[in-house]
Design a protein around this motif. Structure first.
Motif, mmCIF file in Angstrom:
data_model
loop_
_atom_site.group_PDB
_atom_site.id
_atom_site.type_symbol
_atom_site.label_atom_id
_atom_site.label_comp_id
_atom_site.label_asym_id
_atom_site.label_seq_id
_atom_site.Cartn_x
_atom_site.Cartn_y
_atom_site.Cartn_z
ATOM 1 N N GLN A 1 18.511 -35.181 1.599
ATOM 2 C CA GLN A 1 17.503 -35.302 0.306
ATOM 3 C C GLN A 1 16.540 -36.532 0.687
ATOM 4 O O GLN A 1 15.516 -36.145 0.305
ATOM 5 C CB GLN A 1 18.577 -35.239 -0.839
ATOM 6 C CG GLN A 1 19.464 -34.006 -1.017
ATOM 7 C CD GLN A 1 18.605 -32.852 -1.281
ATOM 8 O OE1 GLN A 1 17.384 -32.818 -1.796
ATOM 9 N NE2 GLN A 1 19.040 -31.899 -0.453
ATOM 10 N N THR B 1 5.693 -37.896 -9.098
ATOM 11 C CA THR B 1 5.805 -36.721 -10.009
ATOM 12 C C THR B 1 6.500 -35.702 -8.938
ATOM 13 O O THR B 1 5.933 -35.468 -7.806
ATOM 14 C CB THR B 1 4.754 -36.277 -10.746
ATOM 15 O OG1 THR B 1 3.804 -35.712 -9.808
ATOM 16 C CG2 THR B 1 3.968 -37.501 -11.525
ATOM 17 N N ARG B 2 7.170 -34.681 -9.940
ATOM 18 C CA ARG B 2 7.593 -33.517 -9.014
ATOM 19 C C ARG B 2 6.320 -32.585 -8.768
ATOM 20 O O ARG B 2 6.576 -32.084 -7.651
ATOM 21 C CB ARG B 2 8.658 -32.657 -10.006
ATOM 22 C CG ARG B 2 9.175 -31.401 -9.408
ATOM 23 C CD ARG B 2 10.141 -30.559 -10.272
ATOM 24 N NE ARG B 2 10.698 -29.679 -9.822
ATOM 25 C CZ ARG B 2 9.975 -28.346 -9.471
ATOM 26 N NH1 ARG B 2 8.777 -28.265 -9.951
ATOM 27 N NH2 ARG B 2 10.836 -27.492 -8.966
ATOM 28 N N PRO C 1 13.059 -35.840 -3.487
ATOM 29 C CA PRO C 1 12.882 -35.969 -4.888
ATOM 30 C C PRO C 1 11.856 -37.257 -5.196
ATOM 31 O O PRO C 1 11.626 -38.172 -4.634
ATOM 32 C CB PRO C 1 14.249 -36.656 -5.345
ATOM 33 C CG PRO C 1 14.931 -37.353 -4.390
ATOM 34 C CD PRO C 1 14.474 -36.492 -3.038
ATOM 35 N N SER C 2 10.966 -36.839 -6.240
ATOM 36 C CA SER C 2 10.095 -37.832 -6.683
ATOM 37 C C SER C 2 10.762 -38.749 -7.455
ATOM 38 O O SER C 2 11.958 -38.806 -7.867
ATOM 39 C CB SER C 2 9.089 -36.919 -7.406
ATOM 40 O OG SER C 2 9.756 -36.583 -8.907
ATOM 41 N N GLU D 1 10.006 -39.288 -10.655
ATOM 42 C CA GLU D 1 9.891 -38.758 -11.971
ATOM 43 C C GLU D 1 11.398 -38.141 -11.918
ATOM 44 O O GLU D 1 12.231 -38.252 -12.889
ATOM 45 C CB GLU D 1 9.017 -37.911 -12.211
ATOM 46 C CG GLU D 1 9.185 -37.304 -13.527
ATOM 47 C CD GLU D 1 8.027 -36.237 -13.393
ATOM 48 O OE1 GLU D 1 7.062 -36.255 -14.451
ATOM 49 O OE2 GLU D 1 7.875 -35.286 -12.483
ATOM 50 N N GLU D 2 11.859 -37.385 -10.858
ATOM 51 C CA GLU D 2 13.010 -36.596 -10.787
ATOM 52 C C GLU D 2 14.285 -37.640 -10.542
ATOM 53 O O GLU D 2 15.333 -37.383 -11.141
ATOM 54 C CB GLU D 2 13.163 -35.580 -9.536
ATOM 55 C CG GLU D 2 11.961 -34.507 -10.000
ATOM 56 C CD GLU D 2 11.836 -33.816 -8.575
ATOM 57 O OE1 GLU D 2 12.255 -32.615 -8.664
ATOM 58 O OE2 GLU D 2 11.211 -34.298 -7.780
ATOM 59 N N GLY E 1 13.315 -40.583 -14.041
ATOM 60 C CA GLY E 1 12.783 -40.186 -15.492
ATOM 61 C C GLY E 1 11.531 -41.134 -15.837
ATOM 62 O O GLY E 1 10.449 -40.602 -16.206
#
Length: 702
Positions: A595, A642-643, A654-655, A657-658, A661
Motif C-alpha cells: 500500500q 486528497t483521495r 493512500p492519500s 486525507e485517507e 483525516g
C-alpha cells in the motif's frame, strides 16, 4: 607547558609500569608518549555533569614486531625499527571530557574518524538530542586509525605509520589499481581517485614511464562493459589543463592526464606499478593501544599524566560507514585483545557498516567504498560478513566469522550492527543475515544484535526539508524523509546500559526469509506512484512515475591472486583487477508494503509509522547510458493530499486525507508512534517530545 604535562612528576619506574607490558620479544615494553597541544572550553553545560573541555594532541607509540598479538599486521616485519627494536606510530586525538572528572560516568566512548573526519562531535545547538551523551557523563575520544589521511585541516585526524622497505632499504613495488570517476569533464585527475578515496595520500608510481609492463589505463561506460585500453601515448602521469598547460602537461607522480581529458560518460581504471607501501595495519594497533592508554594507564613513559587516569571503567567503540567497517575489521583481526590480554572495548557499535575495511593489505586503501558501477570489485568485501565464530561461507568454503579471534581470546564485546536500506541495495548487506546462498536465516551470537533501520538511506538526514531534486542527476527526488538519527541515539544508550548495567537490549530487528520480509530483488512489487510534483529552482516540476528496475549491487567471489588472504583482507594482491570466479553470493532486500511502498521489517521510525510519502532506499542515476544507483542515496515520493487527487493521478497509495483525516489526526498518529517506540527503547523520551512538537508545527492537512 600544558598544565596536564607533568613530566618528572612520577617516578621513572612507576611511569614505565603504567605503559603496560607488550608481551613480546623486545628488550622492554612498548612505550607511549603523550603530547597535549590544546585544552579549550567546550560550549554549554550538561545537567549535573556540568561543563566539558576539549583536549587535543597526539599519542606517539611503539608496536613490538615480535609480539604475537601484532603478527597479523601485513609487512610489519619490513617496517623500520627504532633503537629499541620497535616500530613507531603517532596518532592525532581529540577528547571531550568533563572539566570536573569526578562527574564522569566511567564510560569512554570512542568514535572512529571517517577518512580522518570527525562525524559525531556533539553539537547540541544543531542536534539537541546529542546532549544526552554529555549529560550522561561520557568521555568522548576521537583518535586516528587511518594512515593515508593528509593533514589538510586541523580538524582532520591522521595516524603516521611507517613505510615498508626491502632489507637493503630499497623501495618495495607492486601492482596497484585505482578507479578514476569524473563527475565533470576535466583535463586531469589526481590520484588515488575513486568516488570515496579521492582526497587521500596516493601511492606514487615506481616510474612515470607508462609504457613499461604493468601500466594500463582503460575506460568503459558501465562496470559490466568491456574495458577499452587508452593507448600509452594518449595518457601520462602529469598535471595539465586545457589552456596554459595542455596535454602532455607537466610530469607528476600524483596526477593523470589523458589526451582530450576525462569524459564523465566513462569509468576509468588505472593499473600501475606502485612503490613504498604504508604498513597501514599499524593503525589498528595504534587504535588498540591508544584506547588502552586512555582507559587504564596512569601516565606515559615520560611521566606525563593521562588526563582520564582513574576515571574510566568501560569503553565503547563506535564507527559510521567506512569507519564502522573498520571497527568490524579491528574486531575480526583480533585487536580487541589488549597487550595485557584484557578487552579494549566492552561494546562496539558498527553503524551503517555492511562490510569490512581494506586496511591490512600491501598497498591498502582504507577509504574505498562500494557501488553498482564503481568500486564494485574493490577491496573490503572478501572478509567474512557472518558474525558468529563458527560461521561457514558456503560460496568460498571458508570457515570462521568476524568474532572467531575474539572468541578464542575471550575478548568479544557486546556488539551492535546497524544497517540502513542502502546497505542492502548498494553495499551487499544481506549475507550477514542469511547463509551465503540466501536459502536460510542464520542465528546471531548471543553478544550481538543487528538492527535494520527501515526505509532509510545511508546518511541519517531526514525530514522533507532534506529532500533535493536535480532531475539531471537522479531520476527521483533524492533523500529519505525516514531517518535513523533518533534511533541510533536510543540504541547507543541501550548499548551503554548493556555494557555497564547488564540490561539486555532490544532483540535484533531485521528482515527475514522465514516470514517473507527478506526477498530476492525481483520479488518486490511497489504500488503505483505517479502524478506528483516537486519544486526545482522555484518551478513546479513533474516527478516521473516510479518504475522499479530491480537494480542492485551484486557480490561475486573474487580472486586477487595467491598471495592475498581473503579471509583476513590481508596479504598482497597480485591479480588486479581481480578475477571473477563465477561464484556469487545471494543478495536479498527488504520487502515493501503493497500500500505505501515502505519496507515492512526492522525498526520503523516515526516517519515510517506516520508517513507523509514513500521513502525508497535507492535512486537511479539519470545520466543516459549509465546503469547505476545514485551514490548512497534514496528517493522520496510524497503522498497526494486528497483521495480525489491521487485517484485522478492513478496513484495506488493512500492519500494524507485517507490516512489521517485532518491535521489533528496526523499529530495523533505521530504521538502514538513516538510513544510506542519509546516503550520499545528505540526512541528516547526527549526525542519523542521533539518529534511530536515538530508535527504540531508542520501543517500537512487542514
Amino acid at each position: 607547558m600544558n598544565r596536564l604535562h607533568m613530566a618528572g612528576a612520577l617516578a621513572t619506574a612507576a611511569a614505565l609500569a603504567a605503559c603496560g607490558s607488550g608481551g613480546g620479544g623486545g628488550t622492554s615494553a612498548p612505550q607511549q608518549h603523550l603530547t597535549i597541544t590544546a585544552t579549550e572550553s567546550f560550549p554549554g553545560s550538561y545537567g549535573s555533569v556540568g561543563a566539558y573541555e576539549k583536549v587535543s594532541g597526539t599519542l606517539a607509540g611503539e608496536v613490538d614486531p615480535n609480539d604475537p598479538k601484532n603478527a597479523v599486521i601485513q609487512d610489519l616485519a619490513l617496517a623500520p625499527r627504532n633503537a629499541r627494536g620497535m616500530v613507531e606510530y603517532s596518532a592525532d586525538f581529540v577528547l571531550l571530557k568533563p572539566k570536573d572528572m569526578s562527574q564522569a560516568s566511567g564510560v569512554l566512548r570512542y568514535d572512529a574518524p571517517n577518512r580522518g573526519n570527525i562525524l559525531t562531535m556533539p553539537d547540541p545547538t544543531a542536534t539537541p538530542g546529542d546532549a544526552v551523551y554529555l549529560e550522561r557523563g561520557m568521555v568522548l575520544l576521537y583518535s586516528a586509525w587511518q594512515g593515508d589521511v593528509p593533514k589538510s585541516t586541523p580538524q582532520r585526524l591522521t595516524v603516521t605509520v611507517p613505510v615498508a622497505r626491502n632489507a637493503d632499504g630499497s623501495s618495495i613495488t607492486g601492482t596497484y589499481r585505482s578507479e578514476l570517476v569524473p563527475s565533470v569533464r576535466s583535463a586531469a585527475m589526481t590520484l588515488p581517485g575513486g568516488v570515496f578515496n579521492g582526497t587521500m595520500i596516493p601511492y606514487e608510481p615506481a616510474s612515470l614511464d607508462n609504457t613499461l609492463p604493468g601500466y594500463a589505463l582503460t575506460r568503459r561506460a558501465n562496470e559490466t562493459d568491456a574495458r577499452v585500453p587508452v593507448p600509452a601515448s594518449d595518457w601520462k602521469f602529469a598535471t595539465c589543463d586545457d589552456a596554459a598547460n595542455p596535454f602532455p602537461g607537466t610530469a607528476s607522480a600524483t596526477s593523470v592526464c589523458p589526451q582530450g581529458g576525462f569524459d564523465p560518460a566513462y569509468l576509468y581504471e588505472l593499473v600501475y606499478v606502485a612503490k613504498d607501501p604504508k604498513v597501514m595495519g599499524v593503525g589498528l594497533a595504534a587504535l588498540r593501544d591508544t584506547v588502552s592508554f586512555f582507559r587504564s594507564k596512569a601516565a606515559d613513559a615520560d611521566g606525563t599524566a593521562n588526563p582520564l587516569a582513574g576515571h574510566i571503567r568501560y569503553a565503547i567503540g563506535q564507527g559510521t560507514s567506512q569507519s564502522g567497517n573498520a571497527m568490524k575489521t579491528f574486531l575480526h583481526l583480533g585487536f580487541n585483545q589488549a597487550l595485557d590480554g584484557s578487552r579494549v572495548f566492552d561494546g562496539i557499535y558498527a553503524h551503517v557498516a555492511a562490510r569490512q575495511t581494506n586496511v591490512n593489505t600491501r598497498f591498502a586503501v582504507p577509504g574505498g567504498g562500494g557501488g553498482l558501477r564503481t568500486d564494485h570489485t574493490a577491496f573490503g568485501q572478501t572478509a567474512p560478513r557472518g558474525l558468529d565464530k563458527d560461521y561457514v561461507d558456503d560460496v568460498s568454503g571458508r570457515k570462521g566469522g568476524v568474532m572467531a579471534r575474539c572468541a578464542a581470546s575471550d575478548t568479544c564485546p557486546k556488539f551492535f550492527l546497524g544497517l540502513s536500506g542502502t546497505e542492502f541495495w548498494q553495499l551487499q548487506g544481506s549475507p550477514v543475515l542469511t547463509d551465503a546462498n540466501g536459502t536460510r536465516d542464520i542465528a546471531q551470537p548471543d553478544n550481538a544484535r543487528v538492527y535494520y533501520y527501515a526505509s532509510t538511506q545511508h546518511s541519517g538526514a531526514g525530514g522533507t526539508a532534506s529532500i533535493t531534486y536535480a532531475p539531471a542527476s537522479s531520476v527521483y527526488p533524492a533523500g529519505t524523509v525516514v531517518h535513523f538519527n533518533d534511533t541510533f541515539r536510543a540504541l547507543f544508550v541501550a548499548l551503554e546500559d548493556w555494557v555497564v548495567r547488564g540490561t539486555e537490549p532490544p532483540a535484533s530487528q531485521v528482515p527475514r526469509l522465514d516470514d517473507g520480509t527478506l526477498v530476492r530483488p525481483d520479488k518486490l512489487v511497489f504500488p503505483a506512484m505517479r502524478g506528483l510534483r516537486w519544486p526545482v529552482a522555484g518551478v513546479d516540476t513533474a516527478i516521473p512515475a516510479f518504475d522499479y528496475l530491480a537494480r542492485y549491487n551484486g557480490f561475486s567471489l573474487l580472486d586477487f591472486g595467491p598471495q592475498y588472504l581473503p579471509q583476513d583482507e590481508s596479504g598482497i594482491a597480485t591479480v588486479l583487477p581481480p578475477r571473477d570466479t563465477g561464484r556469487s553470493y545471494a543478495i536479498l532486500v527488504p520487502q515493501v508494503d503493497a500500500q505505501t511502498g515502505l519496507t515492512q521489517a526492522g525498526i520503523r521510525s516515526v516517519e515510517a509509522r506516520a508517513p507523509l510519502g514513500t521513502s525508497i532506499e535507492f535512486n537511479y542515476v539519470a545520466t543516459p547510458g549509465i546503469v547505476d544507483l545514485s551514490n548512497l542515496t534514496g528517493s522520496y515520493i510524497p503522498f497526494h493530499q486528497t483521495r480525489a487527487e491521487r485517484v485522478a493521478a492513478g496513484d495506488g497509495r493512500p492519500s494524507l486525507e485517507e490516512l489521517y483525516g485532518n491535521q489533528d489526526g496526523y499529530v495523533a498518529a505521530v504521538a502514538a508512534a513516538a510513544d510506542d517506540l519509546v516503550a520499545q527503547r528505540f526512541l528516547l523520551r526527549a526525542d519523542a517530545d521533539r518529534v511530536v512538537a515538530r508535527a504540531k508545527a508542520t501543517a500537512v492537512l487542514p
